[in-house]
Design a protein around this motif. Structure first.
Motif, short mmCIF file in Angstrom:
data_model
loop_
_atom_site.label_atom_id
_atom_site.label_comp_id
_atom_site.label_asym_id
_atom_site.label_seq_id
_atom_site.Cartn_x
_atom_site.Cartn_y
_atom_site.Cartn_z
N HIS A 1 10.28 -9.96 3.73
CA HIS A 1 9.68 -8.61 2.91
C HIS A 1 9.71 -7.67 3.82
O HIS A 1 8.76 -6.60 3.76
N ASP B 1 11.95 -0.29 -5.03
CA ASP B 1 11.05 0.52 -4.27
C ASP B 1 11.93 0.97 -3.39
O ASP B 1 12.54 0.19 -2.41
N CYS C 1 8.03 -4.11 3.04
CA CYS C 1 8.04 -4.05 1.33
C CYS C 1 6.76 -4.25 0.88
O CYS C 1 5.95 -5.34 1.43
N LEU C 2 6.20 -3.64 -0.05
CA LEU C 2 4.77 -3.66 -0.38
C LEU C 2 4.69 -4.50 -1.70
O LEU C 2 5.72 -4.94 -2.32
N ASN C 3 3.42 -5.07 -1.94
CA ASN C 3 3.34 -6.08 -3.19
C ASN C 3 4.12 -7.02 -3.30
O ASN C 3 4.49 -7.47 -4.49
N ASN C 4 4.48 -7.79 -2.23
CA ASN C 4 4.95 -8.92 -2.09
C ASN C 4 6.43 -8.83 -2.69
O ASN C 4 7.14 -9.70 -3.06
N SER D 1 11.69 -6.45 -7.02
CA SER D 1 11.04 -7.79 -7.43
C SER D 1 11.21 -7.79 -8.96
O SER D 1 11.60 -6.74 -9.54
#
Length: 839
Positions: free
Chosen positions: A737, A692, A711-714, A758
């Motif tokens: 992150h 992303d 950064c989202l969602n780990n 990820s």
């Protein structure tokens, strides 16, 4: 021998001293030879003998001039590192352009051995057709840097202006090799007086246990610096240093062309708070400047468009509102800056004496503030010294409120101050009978030790002159000095006091200060010869302070009585830590501004994490020139980095750009770039690897603000970069992150980019190098541990100057580059490597 002539511009005869009867260098200097034109050449003009003269029988008429550089000249033989006195008399005959003032100049035409020609200004005078005969006079040092021919030329009024010339003269000036001891003797005579102490001790107290400590705590002489509202509020330690180094300030927040809004009643509230803060610390303030008519660029656009009567109205309005805001808060004003060389207001209003009226109106509005003329090239060089003397006498005779003369003292770059000529010029200025203030002092030297010697020379000569009342530097910190680090006393964000700064401190706090310890057992009366200023006397008994008193020493000898009454009551003498011993405490306000995703990308299939580097071509050289690179099919962009080919910190940084769903790594050249840039994309492939591409910014103008892009969602921050269109960024670095991009100082305008990736069972970690060294091009590298893949690389320094980063192959290593020579105490560049592996 003395030669006296009556000049129309002066009310009294002006007498010229022929220094020591020095030999005349010009041939036929007074045009009195059998052929009065012999030895002289008229360049792009016609010369003829004229009967109007200042002495002898002839002068020279110069006419049919085709351009401003048309004039008479003569070849001369000058010696290396030799001082010369130069003079001429001119009388303007015609003025076809209609200007009030024409500028006359004597210059050196130097033809070098390589064929190039350099033109060096040596004397200057603004002349009107009403002036009659006027004198151009100056002095200069000639440096032989390999020349074929040297001539002196009198020229510079507009084409078509006819004038007469008489009594040209060029003689050598002997060097005063004993100037320093003479200056030190004058300093002792002028800046010090005698203090007679008389001590009364109770009968039961042992003299052997009593000590008297006498300390100068504040100079009576004014030592100051330029500052402004922005700089003084930028960093608390800057303010601490200012109050330690100086007891006077010039605040240059008052330029008309940069006035705050509204237009006809600017809001000076922020500057007023600065004045209050300075006064709170006992610092008197000089305002710079109400008007500046040297060049039209210093006059606001809207004023330049007005009619003459409207300009007069605007000037009156400005005087009223600026005095309303500053009355009682300023001790001095520069009224119309650099009037010797520029007369915009006079030419616009067609009034030769318009600045006289400015002075009179400011004086009427605020009679308490001291008003100054302020000009350059009158002591640092002798280019305009005589012109300034004539102007000052004219203003003084007009009785319009002039208090003194401001002397700017910007010495020529990489040229040592010449104490012989400085003394000569100061003496000339002193003939006006007006107080002298050095208002804008700086020297430029390539090393701090040379700079220390040059500041010492300038300060010592200026401090030793009886008519100089104050000395103000035009800045001291390189990050906010108009001439940069080579003129500064203090360097870098860590406020390192360099050799020049230490010399200045030694002069003020040691050589030109007074600190005496007297044992009472040696006598109850003693004398001290001390520098003028405020003193503190501390009485110590058995080493403990038991009494203190203060007094001020002025220009008269002083009697101080110390009556000791109680030696058993200990008192506290407050001490403050010197701001010289400074260790920077770095604060990083973190901001989240407009964070958003620009798009996502998923890699092709691969059973193991595979990463490669892709390189762009080199960019063109120039501001905002860009080069970009993307990843091959099946790979995703996990890192973006770049550098300039010459390793310098002249990039605007890197950016990530989405084109048709594909991320590109872009590197941008900055405005100071002189070599091409190259971008590097780090490209990785692993089944299920998804990235992303996120962006945030721009940052605010907050000192060392960090712009976080999360950064989202780990997802892991595999690659981080920053961009600023003016090269003002300290770089970027990752945490697990998040990505952080940092302001350089308080400039703001930074954009942060994060490559957040990820995959199933993927783990990542950040590794850092040691900082680089201090030299341009020094590098620091860090590699991933065995079994880990390098997916991203960036460089960062708390003190900026990041030259960029690159990936060195076999094995992969993240390398950060130092982009400029670092000052003592500055932090080098650290390499940040993001390393990942499936588990």
């Amino acid at each position: 021998m003395w030669r006296c002539v009556r000049l129309a511009a002066l009310t009294l005869p002006f007498c010229l001293s022929m220094v020591g009867g020095a030999a005349e260098i010009f041939k036929n200097p007074g045009f009195e030879s059998t052929n009065p034109l012999s030895s002289w050449e008229c360049v792009s003009c016609h010369m003829a003998v004229a009967s109007d003269h200042t002495e002898g029988r002839h002068s020279l008429k110069v006419s049919a001039r085709t351009n401003s550089r048309s004039g008479i000249r003569q070849n001369v033989a000058l010696r290396d590192k030799t001082r010369y006195s130069l003079q001429s008399y001119v009388k303007q005959l015609t003025n076809p352009t209609g200007k009030l003032y024409q500028h006359y100049m004597i210059q050196l035409d130097v033809t070098r051995n390589n064929g190039s020609t350099e033109y060096i200004r040596t004397a200057f005078r603004s002349v009107t057709s009403h002036d009659g005969w006027v004198q151009l006079r100056s002095d200069f040092v000639f440096y032989n840097e390999g020349y074929r021919r040297v001539s002196l030329r009198l020229n510079n009024p507009d084409a078509g202006v006819d004038f007469l010339v008489d009594h040209m003269s060029l003689t050598e000036i002997p060097e005063d090799k004993d100037w320093k001891s003479k200056a030190d003797k004058r300093i002792d005579q002028l800046r010090k007086n005698n203090i007679h102490f008389n001590i009364q001790v109770p009968p039961h107290v042992s003299y052997a246990d009593l000590v008297i400590q006498v300390d100068l705590v504040k100079h009576g002489f004014s030592f100051g610096s330029q500052t402004n509202t922005k700089t003084l509020s930028l960093d608390p330690h800057y303010a601490d240093l200012f109050y330690y180094l100086f007891n006077f300030a010039t605040v240059n927040d008052y330029y008309w062309h940069t006035d705050p809004k509204p237009l006809h009643n600017p809001d000076y509230s922020a500057v007023s708070k600065t004045l209050d803060e300075l006064h709170k610390h006992g610092i008197n303030v000089r305002g710079h400047t109400i008007f500046w008519g040297t060049h039209e660029q210093w006059v606001p656009d809207w004023v330049r468009a007005l009619t003459p009567s409207q300009v007069e109205q605007a000037v009156d309005e400005r005087i009223q509102y600026i005095v309303k805001d500053t009355k009682g808060k300023l001790q001095q004003w520069d009224v119309n800056n650099e009037l010797v060389r520029g007369h915009w207001f006079e030419e616009k209003t067609r009034d030769r004496f318009y600045t006289h009226k400015m002075f009179a109106k400011v004086h009427q509005a605020d009679p308490s503030v001291k008003l100054f003329l302020n000009d350059n090239n009158v002591v640092a060089t002798g280019f305009a010294t005589t012109a300034y003397v004539v102007q000052a006498k004219e203003f003084k005779a007009a009785n319009v409120g002039l208090y003194g003369l401001g002397i700017q003292c910007h010495f020529l770059p990489y040229t040592a101050p010449d104490p012989t000529l400085m003394k000569r010029r100061l003496d000339m200025l002193a003939t006006t009978g007006l107080p002298l203030w050095v208002t804008e002092l700086d020297v430029v030297a390539s090393t701090e030790n040379i700079r220390a010697d040059w500041y010492d020379t300038a300060l010592r000569m200026l401090f030793s002159h009886p008519d100089v009342e104050g000395i103000i530097l035009w800045g001291f910190w390189d990050l906010h000095h108009w001439r940069g680090k080579e003129a500064a006393l203090v360097n870098g964000p860590n406020f390192h006091v360099n050799a020049a700064g230490k010399r200045y401190i030694d002069l003020l706090y040691k050589e030109w200060s007074t600190h005496v310890t007297h044992k009472v057992s040696s006598g109850t009366q003693f004398n001290v010869r001390g520098f003028h200023g405020d003193y503190r006397v501390v009485v110590k008994y058995h080493g403990n302070p038991v009494m203190q008193q203060t007094f001020t020493l002025g220009k008269q000898d002083k009697q101080v009585n110390i009556q000791i009454t109680d030696v058993n009551h200990h008192i506290n003498i407050p001490t403050t830590k010197s701001p010289i011993d400074y260790h920077r405490v770095i604060s990083h306000p973190v901001a989240h501004i407009n964070e958003h995703s620009m798009g996502q990308k998923t890699s092709g299939t691969s059973s193991k994490l595979t990463c490669v580097s892709a390189f762009s071509g080199f960019s063109q050289v120039g501001n905002d020139k860009m080069t970009e690179v993307g990843c091959a099919s099946g790979y995703v962009l996990t890192g973006c980095l770049g550098k300039i080919k010459d390793n310098r910190n002249t990039r605007d940084g890197e950016a990530v750009y989405m084109q048709n769903g594909n991320p590109l790594c872009q590197t941008y050249e900055g405005s100071h770039a002189t070599a091409p840039a190259q971008a590097t994309a780090r490209c990785c492939k692993l089944t299920g690897l998804k990235c992303d591409y996120r962006k945030s910014g721009v940052s605010q103008g907050v000192l060392d603000q960090r712009l976080e892009t999360q950064c989202l969602n780990n997802m892991f921050a595999t690659g981080c970069t920053s961009h600023n269109s003016n090269e003002h960024t300290d770089g970027a670095f990752p945490s697990s992150h998040s990505c952080f991009a940092q302001n350089s100082e308080n400039y703001g305008g930074v954009t942060s980019y994060a490559m957040c990736c990820s995959a199933p069972n993927l783990t990542c970690q950040v590794k850092t190098s040691k900082p680089t060294g201090n030299k341009l091009g020094d590098v620091a590298g860090v590699s991933c541990d065995s079994g880990w893949q390098l997916v991203g690389c960036s460089g960062f320094s708390e003190d900026g100057k990041v030259g960029g980063a690159y990936i060195k192959a076999n094995p992969d290593q993240c390398v950060a580059v130092n982009g400029a020579e670092r000052l003592w105490g500055e932090m080098g560049v650290t390499a940040f490597a993001t390393c990942c592996r499936p588990h």
